[in-house]
Design a protein around this motif. Structure first.
Motif, PDB file in Angstrom:
ATOM      1  N   LEU A  51      -5.756  10.102  -0.543  1.00  0.00           N
ATOM      2  CA  LEU A  51      -5.163   8.787  -0.337  1.00  0.00           C
ATOM      3  C   LEU A  51      -4.902   8.538   1.139  1.00  0.00           C
ATOM      4  N   ARG A  52      -4.908   7.270   1.540  1.00  0.00           N
ATOM      5  CA  ARG A  52      -4.525   6.859   2.887  1.00  0.00           C
ATOM      6  C   ARG A  52      -3.557   5.696   2.755  1.00  0.00           C
ATOM      7  N   LEU A  53      -2.534   5.682   3.574  1.00  0.00           N
ATOM      8  CA  LEU A  53      -1.530   4.628   3.564  1.00  0.00           C
ATOM      9  C   LEU A  53      -1.541   3.924   4.913  1.00  0.00           C
ATOM     10  N   ALA A  54      -1.629   2.599   4.897  1.00  0.00           N
ATOM     11  CA  ALA A  54      -1.572   1.797   6.122  1.00  0.00           C
ATOM     12  C   ALA A  54      -0.324   0.932   6.042  1.00  0.00           C
ATOM     13  N   ILE A  55       0.540   1.055   7.043  1.00  0.00           N
ATOM     14  CA  ILE A  55       1.779   0.280   7.074  1.00  0.00           C
ATOM     15  C   ILE A  55       1.662  -0.753   8.183  1.00  0.00           C
ATOM     16  N   GLY A  56       1.680  -2.007   7.777  1.00  0.00           N
ATOM     17  CA  GLY A  56       1.562  -3.110   8.723  1.00  0.00           C
ATOM     18  C   GLY A  56       2.876  -3.852   8.877  1.00  0.00           C
ATOM     19  N   ALA A  57       2.829  -4.944   9.610  1.00  0.00           N
ATOM     20  CA  ALA A  57       4.028  -5.734   9.874  1.00  0.00           C
ATOM     21  C   ALA A  57       4.426  -6.597   8.683  1.00  0.00           C
ATOM     22  N   THR A  58       3.485  -6.873   7.776  1.00  0.00           N
ATOM     23  CA  THR A  58       3.775  -7.727   6.630  1.00  0.00           C
ATOM     24  C   THR A  58       3.367  -7.025   5.334  1.00  0.00           C
ATOM     25  N   ARG A  59       3.735  -7.647   4.233  1.00  0.00           N
ATOM     26  CA  ARG A  59       3.325  -7.097   2.929  1.00  0.00           C
ATOM     27  C   ARG A  59       1.811  -7.118   2.776  1.00  0.00           C
ATOM     28  N   ARG A  60       1.198  -8.118   3.370  1.00  0.00           N
ATOM     29  CA  ARG A  60      -0.243  -8.272   3.270  1.00  0.00           C
ATOM     30  C   ARG A  60      -1.004  -7.160   3.995  1.00  0.00           C
ATOM     31  N   THR A  61      -0.412  -6.638   5.030  1.00  0.00           N
ATOM     32  CA  THR A  61      -1.074  -5.598   5.825  1.00  0.00           C
ATOM     33  C   THR A  61      -0.552  -4.205   5.526  1.00  0.00           C
ATOM     34  N   THR A  62       0.195  -4.054   4.435  1.00  0.00           N
ATOM     35  CA  THR A  62       0.684  -2.746   4.010  1.00  0.00           C
ATOM     36  C   THR A  62       0.015  -2.407   2.684  1.00  0.00           C
ATOM     37  N   PHE A  63      -0.783  -1.341   2.681  1.00  0.00           N
ATOM     38  CA  PHE A  63      -1.576  -1.005   1.501  1.00  0.00           C
ATOM     39  C   PHE A  63      -1.940   0.473   1.505  1.00  0.00           C
ATOM     40  N   TYR A  64      -2.434   0.951   0.361  1.00  0.00           N
ATOM     41  CA  TYR A  64      -2.987   2.300   0.300  1.00  0.00           C
ATOM     42  C   TYR A  64      -4.405   2.212  -0.235  1.00  0.00           C
ATOM     43  N   THR A  65      -5.219   3.180   0.149  1.00  0.00           N
ATOM     44  CA  THR A  65      -6.622   3.183  -0.244  1.00  0.00           C
ATOM     45  C   THR A  65      -7.026   4.547  -0.775  1.00  0.00           C
ATOM     46  N   PHE A  66      -8.060   4.529  -1.604  1.00  0.00           N
ATOM     47  CA  PHE A  66      -8.672   5.759  -2.099  1.00  0.00           C
ATOM     48  C   PHE A  66     -10.053   5.411  -2.618  1.00  0.00           C
ATOM     49  N   THR A  67     -10.873   6.421  -2.825  1.00  0.00           N
ATOM     50  CA  THR A  67     -12.192   6.245  -3.411  1.00  0.00           C
ATOM     51  C   THR A  67     -12.140   6.742  -4.840  1.00  0.00           C
ATOM     52  N   CYS A  68     -12.607   5.908  -5.765  1.00  0.00           N
ATOM     53  CA  CYS A  68     -12.589   6.280  -7.181  1.00  0.00           C
ATOM     54  C   CYS A  68     -13.520   7.470  -7.401  1.00  0.00           C
ATOM     55  N   PRO A  69     -13.003   8.550  -7.986  1.00  0.00           N
ATOM     56  CA  PRO A  69     -13.855   9.721  -8.213  1.00  0.00           C
ATOM     57  C   PRO A  69     -14.868   9.512  -9.342  1.00  0.00           C
ATOM     58  N   GLU A  70     -14.671   8.492 -10.171  1.00  0.00           N
ATOM     59  CA  GLU A  70     -15.574   8.255 -11.296  1.00  0.00           C
ATOM     60  C   GLU A  70     -16.742   7.343 -10.938  1.00  0.00           C
ATOM     61  N   CYS A  71     -16.466   6.225 -10.236  1.00  0.00           N
ATOM     62  CA  CYS A  71     -17.547   5.282  -9.921  1.00  0.00           C
ATOM     63  C   CYS A  71     -17.852   5.191  -8.433  1.00  0.00           C
ATOM     64  N   GLY A  72     -17.020   5.780  -7.570  1.00  0.00           N
ATOM     65  CA  GLY A  72     -17.269   5.776  -6.138  1.00  0.00           C
ATOM     66  C   GLY A  72     -16.836   4.509  -5.422  1.00  0.00           C
ATOM     67  N   ALA A  73     -16.157   3.611  -6.121  1.00  0.00           N
ATOM     68  CA  ALA A  73     -15.705   2.360  -5.502  1.00  0.00           C
ATOM     69  C   ALA A  73     -14.560   2.633  -4.537  1.00  0.00           C
ATOM     70  N   SER A  74     -14.522   1.867  -3.455  1.00  0.00           N
ATOM     71  CA  SER A  74     -13.420   1.940  -2.509  1.00  0.00           C
ATOM     72  C   SER A  74     -12.321   1.010  -3.026  1.00  0.00           C
ATOM     73  N   VAL A  75     -11.129   1.552  -3.233  1.00  0.00           N
ATOM     74  CA  VAL A  75     -10.024   0.804  -3.832  1.00  0.00           C
ATOM     75  C   VAL A  75      -8.924   0.614  -2.800  1.00  0.00           C
TER      76      VAL A  75
END
Length: 101
Positions: A51-75
């Motif tokens: 997992l990766r977490l990005a903390i921005g100045a707003t709610r819109r720019t604060t998110f976490y990401t990962f790659t699905c191990p089943e289908c390979g999609a970037s989430v």
């Protein structure tokens, strides 16, 4: 689980040893997070390193990401205060986004 001392006592007294900067807190390697993929609807558990977490100045720019191990999609999913607390406490790498001045 072993107790973790955030400020170890100094050898010469009972006052805590003071060091500049943040105090590292050990995180167990077995920490896992439950996640789901919106593309394939797969449900799985991910290690903190996935997992990766990005903390921005707003709610819109604060998110976490990962790659699905089943289908390979970037989430990419929004991260509220509680999610930020859980992910940082679990050892997920964090990127702080700064606005240009």
């Amino acid at each position: 689980m072993n107790r973790t001392t955030l400020f170890p006592a100094a050898a010469t007294g009972t006052r805590p040893a003071l060091r500049p900067g943040p105090v590292p807190v050990p995180v167990p390697a077995a920490v896992r997070f439950r996640a789901a993929c919106p593309d394939c609807r797969g449900r799985f558990e991910l290690a903190a390193a996935a997992l990766r977490l990005a903390i921005g100045a707003t709610r819109r720019t604060t998110f976490y990401t990962f790659t699905c191990p089943e289908c390979g999609a970037s989430v990419r999913k929004p991260a509220g205060e509680r999610i930020i607390e859980l992910l940082t406490g679990g050892g997920v790498r964090t990127l702080r986004l700064h606005t240009a001045r």
